[in-house]
Design a protein around this motif. Structure first.
Motif, PDB file in Angstrom:
ATOM      1  N   MET A   1     -14.891  18.763  14.983  1.00  0.00           N
ATOM      2  CA  MET A   1     -14.226  17.790  14.109  1.00  0.00           C
ATOM      3  C   MET A   1     -13.808  16.575  14.937  1.00  0.00           C
ATOM      4  N   ALA A   2     -13.927  15.408  14.314  1.00  0.00           N
ATOM      5  CA  ALA A   2     -13.535  14.166  14.973  1.00  0.00           C
ATOM      6  C   ALA A   2     -12.157  13.740  14.477  1.00  0.00           C
ATOM      7  N   LYS A   3     -11.288  13.428  15.420  1.00  0.00           N
ATOM      8  CA  LYS A   3      -9.944  12.977  15.083  1.00  0.00           C
ATOM      9  C   LYS A   3      -9.985  11.485  14.751  1.00  0.00           C
ATOM     10  N   SER A   4      -9.315  11.105  13.657  1.00  0.00           N
ATOM     11  CA  SER A   4      -9.218   9.707  13.248  1.00  0.00           C
ATOM     12  C   SER A   4      -7.763   9.267  13.317  1.00  0.00           C
ATOM     13  N   THR A   5      -7.553   8.037  13.764  1.00  0.00           N
ATOM     14  CA  THR A   5      -6.217   7.453  13.794  1.00  0.00           C
ATOM     15  C   THR A   5      -6.220   6.204  12.927  1.00  0.00           C
ATOM     16  N   TRP A   6      -5.190   6.069  12.104  1.00  0.00           N
ATOM     17  CA  TRP A   6      -5.062   4.973  11.159  1.00  0.00           C
ATOM     18  C   TRP A   6      -3.737   4.257  11.374  1.00  0.00           C
ATOM     19  N   ALA A   7      -3.727   2.949  11.129  1.00  0.00           N
ATOM     20  CA  ALA A   7      -2.497   2.149  11.207  1.00  0.00           C
ATOM     21  C   ALA A   7      -2.397   1.286   9.956  1.00  0.00           C
ATOM     22  N   ILE A   8      -1.193   0.823   9.657  1.00  0.00           N
ATOM     23  CA  ILE A   8      -0.960   0.018   8.465  1.00  0.00           C
ATOM     24  C   ILE A   8      -1.581  -1.369   8.628  1.00  0.00           C
ATOM     25  N   ASP A   9      -2.128  -1.876   7.541  1.00  0.00           N
ATOM     26  CA  ASP A   9      -2.536  -3.277   7.443  1.00  0.00           C
ATOM     27  C   ASP A   9      -1.383  -3.986   6.734  1.00  0.00           C
ATOM     28  N   PRO A  10      -0.505  -4.650   7.484  1.00  0.00           N
ATOM     29  CA  PRO A  10       0.719  -5.184   6.876  1.00  0.00           C
ATOM     30  C   PRO A  10       0.470  -6.285   5.844  1.00  0.00           C
ATOM     31  N   THR A  11      -0.661  -6.978   5.926  1.00  0.00           N
ATOM     32  CA  THR A  11      -0.926  -8.052   4.970  1.00  0.00           C
ATOM     33  C   THR A  11      -1.384  -7.522   3.609  1.00  0.00           C
ATOM     34  N   HIS A  12      -1.720  -6.232   3.535  1.00  0.00           N
ATOM     35  CA  HIS A  12      -2.153  -5.638   2.276  1.00  0.00           C
ATOM     36  C   HIS A  12      -1.309  -4.413   1.916  1.00  0.00           C
ATOM     37  N   SER A  13      -0.058  -4.398   2.350  1.00  0.00           N
ATOM     38  CA  SER A  13       0.823  -3.255   2.115  1.00  0.00           C
ATOM     39  C   SER A  13       2.205  -3.742   1.696  1.00  0.00           C
ATOM     40  N   GLU A  14       2.897  -2.905   0.919  1.00  0.00           N
ATOM     41  CA  GLU A  14       4.267  -3.218   0.535  1.00  0.00           C
ATOM     42  C   GLU A  14       5.075  -1.936   0.424  1.00  0.00           C
ATOM     43  N   ILE A  15       6.208  -1.901   1.116  1.00  0.00           N
ATOM     44  CA  ILE A  15       7.115  -0.759   1.100  1.00  0.00           C
ATOM     45  C   ILE A  15       8.264  -1.124   0.162  1.00  0.00           C
ATOM     46  N   GLY A  16       8.161  -0.720  -1.101  1.00  0.00           N
ATOM     47  CA  GLY A  16       9.090  -1.186  -2.116  1.00  0.00           C
ATOM     48  C   GLY A  16       9.987  -0.105  -2.684  1.00  0.00           C
ATOM     49  N   PHE A  17      11.056  -0.565  -3.362  1.00  0.00           N
ATOM     50  CA  PHE A  17      11.997   0.332  -4.015  1.00  0.00           C
ATOM     51  C   PHE A  17      12.637  -0.384  -5.196  1.00  0.00           C
ATOM     52  N   LYS A  18      13.204   0.408  -6.115  1.00  0.00           N
ATOM     53  CA  LYS A  18      13.952  -0.118  -7.259  1.00  0.00           C
ATOM     54  C   LYS A  18      15.214   0.710  -7.425  1.00  0.00           C
ATOM     55  N   VAL A  19      16.280   0.043  -7.880  1.00  0.00           N
ATOM     56  CA  VAL A  19      17.535   0.719  -8.170  1.00  0.00           C
ATOM     57  C   VAL A  19      18.161   0.050  -9.389  1.00  0.00           C
ATOM     58  N   LYS A  20      18.842   0.848 -10.211  1.00  0.00           N
ATOM     59  CA  LYS A  20      19.524   0.299 -11.388  1.00  0.00           C
ATOM     60  C   LYS A  20      20.704  -0.553 -10.956  1.00  0.00           C
ATOM     61  N   HIS A  21      20.832  -1.714 -11.610  1.00  0.00           N
ATOM     62  CA  HIS A  21      21.961  -2.614 -11.393  1.00  0.00           C
ATOM     63  C   HIS A  21      22.734  -2.689 -12.704  1.00  0.00           C
ATOM     64  N   MET A  22      24.018  -2.474 -12.643  1.00  0.00           N
ATOM     65  CA  MET A  22      24.902  -2.492 -13.813  1.00  0.00           C
ATOM     66  C   MET A  22      24.432  -1.503 -14.881  1.00  0.00           C
ATOM     67  N   GLU A  39      -2.838  10.391  11.614  1.00  0.00           N
ATOM     68  CA  GLU A  39      -3.952  11.019  12.331  1.00  0.00           C
ATOM     69  C   GLU A  39      -4.481  12.133  11.454  1.00  0.00           C
ATOM     70  N   ASN A  40      -5.819  12.208  11.345  1.00  0.00           N
ATOM     71  CA  ASN A  40      -6.412  13.298  10.583  1.00  0.00           C
ATOM     72  C   ASN A  40      -7.767  13.675  11.165  1.00  0.00           C
ATOM     73  N   GLU A  41      -8.330  14.735  10.633  1.00  0.00           N
ATOM     74  CA  GLU A  41      -9.626  15.257  11.087  1.00  0.00           C
ATOM     75  C   GLU A  41     -10.715  14.802  10.128  1.00  0.00           C
ATOM     76  N   ASP A  42     -11.736  14.151  10.660  1.00  0.00           N
ATOM     77  CA  ASP A  42     -12.897  13.721   9.872  1.00  0.00           C
ATOM     78  C   ASP A  42     -12.518  12.964   8.605  1.00  0.00           C
ATOM     79  N   ASN A  43     -11.497  12.118   8.702  1.00  0.00           N
ATOM     80  CA  ASN A  43     -11.031  11.302   7.578  1.00  0.00           C
ATOM     81  C   ASN A  43     -10.563  12.139   6.379  1.00  0.00           C
ATOM     82  N   GLN A  44     -10.270  13.398   6.574  1.00  0.00           N
ATOM     83  CA  GLN A  44      -9.813  14.268   5.484  1.00  0.00           C
ATOM     84  C   GLN A  44      -8.304  14.109   5.327  1.00  0.00           C
ATOM     85  N   PHE A  45      -7.891  13.515   4.211  1.00  0.00           N
ATOM     86  CA  PHE A  45      -6.489  13.162   4.025  1.00  0.00           C
ATOM     87  C   PHE A  45      -5.559  14.368   4.102  1.00  0.00           C
TER      88      PHE A  45
END
Length: 176
Positions: A1-22, A39-45
């Motif tokens: 098995m081949a190990k794969s390493t992935w990193a975030i593409d910040p220009t196409h990502s958003e870490i968002g949240f919502k909360v009730k106000h009033m 990190e994963n094996e053979d691109n298997q999520f």
């Protein structure tokens, strides 16, 4: 098995949240700076080892006064706790393209186990030859579980800030 390493593409990502106000409308926010490594094996999520962190000082709700209040000791206390983090403990396939990621979320000095529903788009190559993958992650946490307890009572009853935080995360990954 081949190990794969992935990193975030910040220009196409958003870490968002919502909360009730009033107690009747949602306020949305995001963290403008974050890091994700997978990190994963053979691109298997489902074999993924996931590490995530966000720079809490980059919280952005489109309101400077509110953002400064969120950075204060009333909420995130960025002077003492500059990052929040998530370390995945398991990835379970629910059905085609849908997964459950379990892991430990740390906000301030509190770590709790959480489960996040994740849509995984698979792997594709962009026009420039980069191998990419996409994740849409949703979940809910109670902010009080993480020591984010500040609130204000409304004259009409109820509170200014809801306890439930809805996570809405869109991540595009680049194979390294």
């Amino acid at each position: 098995m081949a190990k794969s390493t992935w990193a975030i593409d910040p220009t196409h990502s958003e870490i968002g949240f919502k909360v009730k106000h009033m107690m009747f409308t949602n306020v949305s926010g995001k963290f403008n700076t974050s890091e994700v490594t997978i990190e994963n094996e053979d691109n298997q999520f489902e074999t993924s080892k996931i590490n995530f962190s966000a720079d809490v000082n980059t919280v952005d709700t489109n309101n400077g006064d509110r953002d400064n209040h969120l950075r204060s000791a009333d909420f995130f206390d960025v002077e003492k706790f500059p990052k929040l983090s998530f370390v995945g403990t398991s990835v379970k396939k629910l059905n085609e393209g849908l997964y459950q990621i379990d892991g430990d979320l740390t906000i301030k000095d509190v770590t709790k186990s959480v489960s996040l529903e994740t849509e995984y788009s698979g792997v594709m190559t962009d026009p420039w030859g980069n191998t990419k993958a996409g994740l849409s992650i949703t979940g809910k946490i109670n902010r009080k579980d993480f020591g984010l307890t500040w609130n204000s009572t409304l004259e009409t009853g109820g509170v200014l800030v809801g306890e439930e935080i809805k996570l809405n995360v869109e991540i595009q990954l680049i194979k390294q």
